[in-house]
Design an enzyme around this catalytic site. Sequence first.
Site, PDB file in Angstrom:
ATOM      1  N   GLY A  68       0.830  -1.216   0.000  1.00  0.00           N
ATOM      2  CA  GLY A  68       0.000   0.000   0.000  1.00  0.00           C
ATOM      3  C   GLY A  68       0.850   1.246   0.000  1.00  0.00           C
ATOM      4  CG  ASN A  69      -0.543   4.695  -1.316  1.00  0.00           C
ATOM      5  OD1 ASN A  69      -1.170   5.528  -0.672  1.00  0.00           O
ATOM      6  ND2 ASN A  69      -1.103   3.991  -2.310  1.00  0.00           N
ATOM      7  NE  ARG A  70       4.231   8.178   5.039  1.00  0.00           N
ATOM      8  CZ  ARG A  70       5.003   9.268   4.993  1.00  0.00           C
ATOM      9  NH1 ARG A  70       6.047   9.277   4.191  1.00  0.00           N
ATOM     10  NH2 ARG A  70       4.735  10.308   5.741  1.00  0.00           N
TER      11      ARG A  70
END
Length: 416
Positions: free
Chosen positions: A213-215
């Site tokens: 995923g990402n932030r």
Amino acid sequence: MNIVLGVSGGIAAYKAVSLARLFVESGHELHVVPTADALRFVGLPTWEAISRNPVTTSVHDNVPEVRHVGLGQRADLIVIAPATANTLAKMTAGLADDLLGTTLLASTAPVLVAPAMHTEMWQHAATQHNVQTLRNRGVHFVGPDIGRLTGNDSGPGRMSEPETIFAAANSLLDSLPSQQETLDHPTADLAGLRVLVSAGGTREPLDPVRFLGNRSSGKQGVAIAAAAAARGAEVTLVAANIDDSILATAGTIRVLPVGTTADLDKAMRAESAQADVVIMAAAVADYRAAEIADGKIRKEETNDSTLTLTLVENPDVLRGLVSARKPGQLIVGFAAETVQNDDELLERGRRKLARKGCDLLALNAVGWGEGFESDHNELLILGSDGAVLQAARGSKTQTAHALLNAISTTRAGRVS
Ligand code: CTP
């Protein structure tokens, strides 16, 4: 507040230095825009030292920042002191042959003018006609006073004292609606529009308990959805893994939760058929696992201390939406870039814009410490030709409104 001090070429320019100091000392952000003639009375280093900002007269400096319109767009107030007869005439005609002219034309901020000239020039029918025209347009005047002029002359035409101009500027600033009031009571300029926003970050499962995923927290996209709804639009938010506490800030809008890039792609394709404006604020996972393990990937099943994952590319959702764009639909992309400086940011943004083919691109710099999860943001908004339409900085609600302003303006430009 953001104040632009325009200085034109009269001897009273030396008194404008004290005015500049009063603005800076009372905490305002000051940009001085002298005319070329003004610099013959007071030099550039003086203005830079007093204002603590770079100073230029030409529209050809700082072109990547689009300074010729940026200063005017960001200004809360423009003060012209001294304003010569020539500058009043240029303002009346709307001439834009220098930075002060373009700044004035690019601004919707109130304008306060402090004229300074010889009595005959002030009383001349041409000047009086110009003053009346400017007053009719809502331009405010302070002075001129009666008193000592250059040489041995005296009479009406002397520039008001810096303290008097400062007081007039402050009372104009006090009468402006505060930014918060504007955010609390926005106009319904998007009424009747269907706006589709994606926000958050997609996640690609690796096994039943892990994902790539990402932030992205989704705060900026949710703020855009909320601001569009507050401005009267009918909003659908496609929310990729956004925390409930953040979603709650959007109020009562239609929310479609999604998980993976494939889910997001499907939802956006289906919903965009009914949308007038599509805003892709979501951070999309570009790759997914070639195979998702049925059970938890266990260390004991791997041979050594490394694990190799095979990833395959996901569809580019934005490009898909652009190629299926219906007539009149406006599509906005986002680009978060890790860069060293603004030039590199713009260059990358323009390349991405060309690759994606969208109508607007909201560009920001991200890094280990900036951009994500924060309540503040800085956006450069590019038009389809790569020009910077707006540079917005502030809370994510403020940058959301700036983006919606750019969308409104772009739509209006297409219609007219
Ligand atoms: N985007 C998309 N589908 C993808 C990747 C990105 O729709 N598979 C959209 C994002 O929502 C954003 C824009 O494209 O509006 C730019 O996303 P970004 O991640 O900055 O660009 P990429 O195309 O992924 O390029 P790169 O990561 O190489 O910079």
